[in-house]
Design a protein around this motif. Structure first.
Motif, mmCIF file in Angstrom:
data_model
loop_
_atom_site.group_PDB
_atom_site.id
_atom_site.type_symbol
_atom_site.label_atom_id
_atom_site.label_comp_id
_atom_site.label_asym_id
_atom_site.label_seq_id
_atom_site.Cartn_x
_atom_site.Cartn_y
_atom_site.Cartn_z
ATOM 1 N N ILE A 105 16.583 -4.293 9.085
ATOM 2 C CA ILE A 105 15.787 -4.236 7.853
ATOM 3 C C ILE A 105 14.569 -5.158 7.980
ATOM 4 C CG2 ILE A 105 15.774 -4.760 5.381
ATOM 5 C CD1 ILE A 105 18.811 -3.943 5.409
ATOM 6 N N SER A 106 14.794 -6.378 8.437
ATOM 7 C CA SER A 106 13.689 -7.331 8.601
ATOM 8 C C SER A 106 12.667 -6.831 9.614
ATOM 9 C CB SER A 106 14.230 -8.692 9.046
ATOM 10 O OG SER A 106 15.003 -9.262 8.022
ATOM 11 N N TYR A 109 10.497 -4.027 8.072
ATOM 12 C CA TYR A 109 9.483 -4.522 7.129
ATOM 13 C C TYR A 109 8.418 -5.371 7.820
ATOM 14 C CZ TYR A 109 11.664 -2.500 3.049
ATOM 15 O OH TYR A 109 12.152 -1.607 2.128
ATOM 16 N N ARG A 110 8.770 -6.051 8.905
ATOM 17 C CA ARG A 110 7.758 -6.790 9.683
ATOM 18 C C ARG A 110 6.713 -5.824 10.236
ATOM 19 N NH1 ARG A 110 11.828 -10.118 11.508
ATOM 20 N NH2 ARG A 110 12.211 -8.827 13.320
ATOM 21 N N HIS A 112 5.833 -3.162 8.683
ATOM 22 C CA HIS A 112 5.174 -2.566 7.521
ATOM 23 C C HIS A 112 5.647 -1.167 7.143
ATOM 24 C CE1 HIS A 112 2.623 -6.034 7.939
ATOM 25 N NE2 HIS A 112 2.361 -5.675 9.178
ATOM 26 N N GLY A 115 9.271 1.741 2.988
ATOM 27 C CA GLY A 115 10.600 1.609 2.406
ATOM 28 C C GLY A 115 11.666 1.789 3.466
ATOM 29 N N TYR A 116 12.799 1.140 3.245
ATOM 30 C CA TYR A 116 13.945 1.216 4.156
ATOM 31 C C TYR A 116 15.073 1.841 3.357
ATOM 32 C CZ TYR A 116 17.205 -0.367 7.821
ATOM 33 O OH TYR A 116 18.124 -0.429 8.846
#
Length: 151
Positions: A105-106, A109-110, A112, A115-116
């Protein structure tokens, strides 16, 4: 969506990058069921997706629905590749996966992601994902670079 919504409207292509045939077919069926007529393309892994994108065979603008765990090139590796490419860095990507790993997940998002989304939490169907994407492109302006795409 129709072309009269906005003067600079360009139909978004939905690009599914997933090695799971059932998930890809379910997503495609959900799009049709909701009468979303945008072009839909698919790649079975990140390497194939990157080749299609860099060759210009996927019409811009596009929204990518990306699986995490795939052969040859997985989702995170694919994200890193498109974020490093000046022509693809602004691409809208939603991660659709079975992984609930905090590390995954991290990492997503790193790089960009918009949404996950955990596949099992969408009740075996992808209708919620399709609704999310439909609402997303109705309120968000997608970048359009004016490329003419050859089919």
């Amino acid at each position: 969506m129709n072309a009269h919504q906005h003067p600079s409207y360009h139909e978004a292509t939905i690009f599914i990058v997933d090695d799971d045939d059932i998930d890809a077919m379910t997503l495609t069926r959900s799009l049709k069921k909701m009468k979303i007529l945008n072009p839909v393309c698919r790649a079975r892994d990140g390497q194939e997706a990157l080749e299609l994108l860099t060759s210009g065979r996927i019409a811009a603008p596009f929204i990518i629905l990306l699986d995490l765990n795939m052969p040859r090139m997985g989702g995170i590796e694919f994200l890193k590749a498109i974020r490093a490419d000046p022509d693809l860095t602004g691409t809208v990507v939603f991660m659709l996966t079975t992984s609930k790993s905090d590390e995954d997940i991290s990492a997503a998002y790193r790089d960009h992601v918009a949404g996950y989304i955990y596949k099992q939490e969408i009740d075996g169907s992808f209708m919620d994902v399709v609704r999310l994407i439909e609402h997303y492109w109705k309120i968000v302006e997608l970048p359009y670079d004016g490329r003419v795409i050859s089919k």
